[in-house]
Design a protein around this motif. Structure first.
Motif, PDB file in Angstrom:
ATOM      1  N   VAL A  49       9.584  17.579  10.226  1.00  0.00           N
ATOM      2  CA  VAL A  49       8.619  16.557   9.816  1.00  0.00           C
ATOM      3  C   VAL A  49       7.443  17.234   9.122  1.00  0.00           C
ATOM      4  N   THR A  50       7.183  16.835   7.870  1.00  0.00           N
ATOM      5  CA  THR A  50       6.094  17.409   7.077  1.00  0.00           C
ATOM      6  C   THR A  50       5.121  16.317   6.690  1.00  0.00           C
ATOM      7  N   PRO A  51       3.828  16.445   6.963  1.00  0.00           N
ATOM      8  CA  PRO A  51       3.135  17.594   7.526  1.00  0.00           C
ATOM      9  C   PRO A  51       3.221  17.665   9.048  1.00  0.00           C
ATOM     10  N   GLY A  52       3.638  16.622   9.678  1.00  0.00           N
ATOM     11  CA  GLY A  52       3.683  16.491  11.129  1.00  0.00           C
ATOM     12  C   GLY A  52       3.414  15.036  11.435  1.00  0.00           C
ATOM     13  N   GLY A 112      -2.066  10.117   7.674  1.00  0.00           N
ATOM     14  CA  GLY A 112      -2.590  10.113   6.313  1.00  0.00           C
ATOM     15  C   GLY A 112      -3.111  11.485   5.936  1.00  0.00           C
ATOM     16  N   PRO A 113      -3.468  11.664   4.675  1.00  0.00           N
ATOM     17  CA  PRO A 113      -3.986  12.952   4.205  1.00  0.00           C
ATOM     18  C   PRO A 113      -5.223  13.375   4.989  1.00  0.00           C
ATOM     19  N   ARG A 143       0.832  -1.206   0.000  1.00  0.00           N
ATOM     20  CA  ARG A 143       0.000   0.000   0.000  1.00  0.00           C
ATOM     21  C   ARG A 143       0.863   1.251   0.000  1.00  0.00           C
ATOM     22  N   ALA A 144       2.002   1.202   0.694  1.00  0.00           N
ATOM     23  CA  ALA A 144       2.897   2.353   0.767  1.00  0.00           C
ATOM     24  C   ALA A 144       3.434   2.690  -0.612  1.00  0.00           C
ATOM     25  N   LEU A 145       3.732   1.664  -1.409  1.00  0.00           N
ATOM     26  CA  LEU A 145       4.260   1.921  -2.743  1.00  0.00           C
ATOM     27  C   LEU A 145       3.211   2.552  -3.639  1.00  0.00           C
ATOM     28  N   LEU A 146       1.928   2.297  -3.354  1.00  0.00           N
ATOM     29  CA  LEU A 146       0.849   2.872  -4.141  1.00  0.00           C
ATOM     30  C   LEU A 146       0.525   4.296  -3.717  1.00  0.00           C
ATOM     31  N   ALA A 147       0.960   4.713  -2.530  1.00  0.00           N
ATOM     32  CA  ALA A 147       0.668   6.053  -2.021  1.00  0.00           C
ATOM     33  C   ALA A 147       1.395   7.093  -2.860  1.00  0.00           C
ATOM     34  N   SER A 148       0.718   8.200  -3.105  1.00  0.00           N
ATOM     35  CA  SER A 148       1.366   9.276  -3.852  1.00  0.00           C
ATOM     36  C   SER A 148       2.333  10.003  -2.913  1.00  0.00           C
ATOM     37  N   PRO A 149       3.370  10.651  -3.454  1.00  0.00           N
ATOM     38  CA  PRO A 149       4.373  11.305  -2.602  1.00  0.00           C
ATOM     39  C   PRO A 149       3.783  12.301  -1.603  1.00  0.00           C
ATOM     40  N   GLU A 150       2.712  12.993  -1.985  1.00  0.00           N
ATOM     41  CA  GLU A 150       2.123  13.966  -1.052  1.00  0.00           C
ATOM     42  C   GLU A 150       1.371  13.301   0.086  1.00  0.00           C
ATOM     43  N   ASP A 151       1.105  12.001  -0.011  1.00  0.00           N
ATOM     44  CA  ASP A 151       0.459  11.265   1.075  1.00  0.00           C
ATOM     45  C   ASP A 151       1.463  10.756   2.103  1.00  0.00           C
ATOM     46  N   LEU A 152       2.747  10.882   1.809  1.00  0.00           N
ATOM     47  CA  LEU A 152       3.795  10.360   2.688  1.00  0.00           C
ATOM     48  C   LEU A 152       4.280  11.435   3.654  1.00  0.00           C
ATOM     49  N   THR A 153       4.665  11.015   4.843  1.00  0.00           N
ATOM     50  CA  THR A 153       5.274  11.921   5.814  1.00  0.00           C
ATOM     51  C   THR A 153       6.754  12.048   5.465  1.00  0.00           C
ATOM     52  N   PHE A 160       7.796   8.289   4.842  1.00  0.00           N
ATOM     53  CA  PHE A 160       7.141   7.221   5.587  1.00  0.00           C
ATOM     54  C   PHE A 160       5.659   7.176   5.210  1.00  0.00           C
ATOM     55  N   PRO A 161       5.124   5.970   4.973  1.00  0.00           N
ATOM     56  CA  PRO A 161       3.703   5.850   4.639  1.00  0.00           C
ATOM     57  C   PRO A 161       2.822   6.065   5.869  1.00  0.00           C
ATOM     58  N   PRO A 162       1.562   6.459   5.645  1.00  0.00           N
ATOM     59  CA  PRO A 162       0.640   6.664   6.764  1.00  0.00           C
ATOM     60  C   PRO A 162       0.537   5.409   7.629  1.00  0.00           C
TER      61      PRO A 162
END
Length: 172
Positions: A99-102, A88-89, A13-23, A58-60
């Motif tokens: 750390v972005t977004p936190g 997550g978003p 699932r982490a590999l499918l996450a878009s870059p903006e969904d990652l911390t 890092f994935p959500p």
């Protein structure tokens, strides 16, 4: 789902996450001045900015420990260890420098004696053949609260870990 299968599914699932969904966690290493490092965690991507800076992604839902240390000519100015859960978003989070977004702060300690104590506790968990990434988030909150109260936290045993994994497996 077994622990290995669950971990594989989360990684997929982490590999499918878009870059903006990652911390994103920016790490800086300027010897004896500013040193940020990850004590544990499973990033899914790394971006090297230059020889002193890089960003880990890092994935959500994943847990990681961020250590930040800084000094000047008078000695140590900052020693901090945060154990965070990547969000997550749209999920609420606390802000943490670099750390972005936190993240969801599970544990925070300040001052080298407390940071050193936490590193020892993490070492003890690893010595029990438990990956700190897989530790129950509530255990990190427990440790935070006990240390803040000046008390000794309960050890994270294999028995506690199995109970957490079973609870997670049934969705409780």
């Amino acid at each position: 789902m077994t622990g290995l299968t669950a971990a594989s599914a989360r990684a997929g699932r982490a590999l499918l996450a878009s870059p903006e969904d990652l911390t994103q966690v920016e790490l800086v290493w300027i010897e004896k001045q500013v040193e940020h490092w990850i004590r544990f965690g499973r990033e899914v991507r790394e971006q090297v900015l230059d020889r002193r800076r890089r960003i880990l992604f890092f994935p959500p839902g994943t847990t990681f420990a961020l250590v930040r240390w800084a000094a000047n000519e008078h000695g140590t100015m900052l020693s901090r260890l945060d154990i965070l859960r990547a969000v997550g978003p749209g999920e609420p989070c606390q802000t943490i420098p670099t750390v972005t977004p936190g993240g969801d702060i599970l544990l925070r300690v300040d001052g080298w004696p407390k940071v050193e104590r936490m590193l020892q506790l993490i070492d003890a968990i690893e010595a029990a053949s438990i990956d700190p990434v897989e530790v129950a988030p509530d255990h990190w909150r427990h440790v935070h609260n006990r240390l803040a109260a000046g008390e000794t936290p309960r050890a994270y045993t294999m028995q506690r870990h199995r109970a957490f994994l079973l609870r997670r497996e049934i969705g409780a």
